[in-house]
Design an enzyme around this catalytic site. Structure first.
Site, PDB file in Angstrom:
ATOM      1  CG  ASP A 148      49.566  53.205  42.532  1.00  0.00           C
ATOM      2  OD1 ASP A 148      48.978  53.452  43.581  1.00  0.00           O
ATOM      3  OD2 ASP A 148      49.835  52.053  42.146  1.00  0.00           O
TER       4      ASP A 148
ATOM      5  CD  GLU B 296      41.598  56.042  43.586  1.00  0.00           C
ATOM      6  OE1 GLU B 296      41.906  55.266  44.493  1.00  0.00           O
ATOM      7  OE2 GLU B 296      41.795  57.283  43.658  1.00  0.00           O
TER       8      GLU B 296
HETATM    9  O1  TRH Z   1      45.432  49.360  37.061  1.00  0.00           O
HETATM   10  P1  TRH Z   1      44.495  49.296  38.204  1.00  0.00           P
HETATM   11  O2  TRH Z   1      44.168  47.962  38.675  1.00  0.00           O
HETATM   12  O3  TRH Z   1      45.043  50.139  39.384  1.00  0.00           O
HETATM   13  C1  TRH Z   1      44.980  49.762  40.737  1.00  0.00           C
HETATM   14  C2  TRH Z   1      44.064  50.571  41.546  1.00  0.00           C
HETATM   15  O4  TRH Z   1      44.233  51.936  41.327  1.00  0.00           O
HETATM   16  C3  TRH Z   1      44.251  50.289  43.008  1.00  0.00           C
HETATM   17  O5  TRH Z   1      43.420  51.085  43.765  1.00  0.00           O
HETATM   18  C4  TRH Z   1      45.659  50.526  43.357  1.00  0.00           C
HETATM   19  O6  TRH Z   1      45.880  50.248  44.679  1.00  0.00           O
HETATM   20  C5  TRH Z   1      46.494  49.637  42.500  1.00  0.00           C
HETATM   21  O7  TRH Z   1      46.280  49.961  41.161  1.00  0.00           O
HETATM   22  C6  TRH Z   1      47.940  49.767  42.819  1.00  0.00           C
HETATM   23  O8  TRH Z   1      43.132  50.019  37.772  1.00  0.00           O
HETATM   24  P2  TRH Z   1      42.792  51.564  37.512  1.00  0.00           P
HETATM   25  O9  TRH Z   1      42.840  52.346  38.768  1.00  0.00           O
HETATM   26  O10 TRH Z   1      41.558  51.555  36.775  1.00  0.00           O
HETATM   27  O11 TRH Z   1      43.942  52.091  36.567  1.00  0.00           O
HETATM   28  C7  TRH Z   1      44.041  51.746  35.224  1.00  0.00           C
HETATM   29  C8  TRH Z   1      44.551  52.921  34.424  1.00  0.00           C
HETATM   30  O12 TRH Z   1      44.888  52.493  33.112  1.00  0.00           O
HETATM   31  C9  TRH Z   1      43.537  54.035  34.261  1.00  0.00           C
HETATM   32  O13 TRH Z   1      44.172  55.293  34.362  1.00  0.00           O
HETATM   33  C10 TRH Z   1      43.019  53.858  32.846  1.00  0.00           C
HETATM   34  C11 TRH Z   1      44.254  53.363  32.186  1.00  0.00           C
HETATM   35  N1  TRH Z   1      44.061  52.615  30.922  1.00  0.00           N
HETATM   36  C12 TRH Z   1      44.651  53.108  29.783  1.00  0.00           C
HETATM   37  O14 TRH Z   1      45.270  54.182  29.812  1.00  0.00           O
HETATM   38  N2  TRH Z   1      44.531  52.377  28.630  1.00  0.00           N
HETATM   39  C13 TRH Z   1      43.855  51.222  28.559  1.00  0.00           C
HETATM   40  O15 TRH Z   1      43.784  50.594  27.468  1.00  0.00           O
HETATM   41  C14 TRH Z   1      43.217  50.753  29.742  1.00  0.00           C
HETATM   42  C15 TRH Z   1      42.415  49.473  29.681  1.00  0.00           C
HETATM   43  C16 TRH Z   1      43.344  51.451  30.903  1.00  0.00           C
END
Ligand code: TRH
Length: 387
Positions: free
Chosen positions: A32, A282
């Site tokens: 989010d 996402e």
């Molecule tokens: O963290 P998520 O599982 O988020 C999920 C989904 O968005 C889902 O649709 C939603 O309903 C739920 O949250 C509440 O996976 P996502 O979307 O990939 O988000 C991870 C974020 O973390 C992304 O912006 C990349 C960031 N990230 C970093 O900044 N540093 C890191 O080391 C890693 C591995 C990720």
């Protein structure tokens, strides 16, 4: 409960550049806030907007946001039901139906004309998205109308979040050996040029154990980079040892490296330099596509298996142009990876063999998707500034 509404500069700012209040509620994980932070930055950097980003959980933002310098044009504020709020900006974006504080909606209704109220939805490749993008919905309590903005993969949706210069940044970084070496060393990554590069950021999956087994038996050295995440717990169980940032575990051809959770920009660099990225949710799912490298998606699980329909809709689009047998294997692997049963070791080995096909396909897909207007640009066009 009512909230005081204080006067501030946002209306004045909207005369020179547009302004927005963007509300984000962190449900769980980082998706989010990951999406909202990116959108705020795109609106500010690429379009000159002034964005007040309202986040209920500042600690989640602190994990993904590059620390240090402030982000010009983005003002971060914490909100909860008791936070005093400000005079609304000319555009109010409610991310993922997060329910605006009632007092803020009342303040919006008191404006003449009221702000443009936009509800930003989750990304899906499903066909119905085209029919729902842009639809209005009356908020009975305030009498205001909000409009739904659906991200998506086709011209009749709101598009995909992408910074204007993202592809150029990626290609410049990949071409600059010194910059790469410097950044990777900063992240604690000693990259072996002869090794296959993989990253893993997912949820818990029993298939992590068979993936490790397949990588250990691979014919070429493999470096698997695993940022701290829920997948790490399963990897630790499979390897029968605790894992923490900085650890390196060797099994046959495999070196598994645990990385500290990094900021979004560094995570992009990790994706850019890998030959296969396992991603989730996402935002990382989309960033892996902009990395233009093969990817495997751990989709956020939903009740009743609704996520599997979403997964298939994505694969229908994503696999267009792949040889039929490679597309069939990619779909089967995605279903296995997202199921409660472990993917057989053999299927992981087949995937590694498919990587050359998948690599050229990923480049073509990224080029095609980048030819569409990005989400922030479309949102700027969608926004109807008060007259
Ligand atoms: O963290 P998520 O599982 O988020 C999920 C989904 O968005 C889902 O649709 C939603 O309903 C739920 O949250 C509440 O996976 P996502 O979307 O990939 O988000 C991870 C974020 O973390 C992304 O912006 C990349 C960031 N990230 C970093 O900044 N540093 C890191 O080391 C890693 C591995 C990720």
């Amino acid at each position: 409960m009512s909230h005081p509404v204080t006067q501030d500069s946002s209306r004045k700012l909207s005369l020179t550049g547009r302004s927005a209040d963007l509300f984000c509620r962190v449900i769980d994980n980082f998706g989010d806030i990951g999406v909202c932070w990116r959108l705020a930055r795109c609106l500010a950097r690429d379009h000159g907007w002034h964005v007040r980003l309202w986040v209920d959980a500042l600690d989640a933002l602190a994990r993904i946001k590059p620390q240090g310098a402030a982000e010009p044009g983005v003002e971060v504020r914490q909100w909860n039901d008791d936070t005093p709020l400000c005079l609304p900006a000319s555009c109010v974006i409610e991310a993922f139906a997060c329910d605006l504080p009632p007092a803020f909606v009342t303040a919006m209704a008191a404006q003449h004309p009221p702000p443009d109220w936009i509800n930003l939805e989750y990304l899906s490749a499903e066909a119905w998205v085209e029919g729902c993008h842009g639809l209005p919905s009356l908020d009975a309590a305030s009498g205001l109308t909000k409009r739904f903005f659906f991200p998506g993969f086709t011209a009749r949706t709101g598009g995909l979040l992408r910074e204007r210069d993202l592809s150029a940044q990626r290609d410049a970084w990949l071409a600059d050996a010194a910059a790469r070496k410097f950044d990777l060393a900063r992240l604690g990554m000693a990259v072996d040029a002869g090794a296959l590069q993989l990253s893993l950021f997912g949820y818990e999956s029993p298939s992590i154990a068979t993936l490790l087994e397949a990588l250990a038996a691979h014919t070429q050295p493999v470096q698997l980079w695993v940022p701290e995440s829920r997948s790490l717990t399963v990897a630790a169980e499979a390897l029968c040892r605790p894992l923490r940032a900085g650890d390196v575990v060797r099994r046959g051809a495999l070196s598994l490296h645990v990385l500290a959770f990094m900021d979004q920009d560094d995570y992009d660099r990790l994706l850019w330099q890998c030959d296969l990225n396992i991603v989730r949710g996402e935002d990382s799912f989309l960033r892996a596509q902009w990395a233009a490298q093969p990817m495997l998606w751990h989709i956020y699980p939903q009740d009743g298996g609704a996520h599997l329909t979403k997964l298939d809709a994505f694969l229908d689009r994503h696999a267009e142009g792949l040889p039929a047998e490679v597309a069939t294997r990619l779909r089967a692997l995605h279903h296995g990876w997202n199921s409660a049963n472990a993917v057989p070791v053999q299927d992981w080995q087949t995937l590694l063999g498919d990587l050359p096909h998948l690599a050229s396909h990923a480049r073509q897909r990224a080029l095609a998707l980048a030819s569409q207007d990005d989400l922030a640009t479309q949102l700027v066009m969608f926004n109807q500034p008060p007259i």
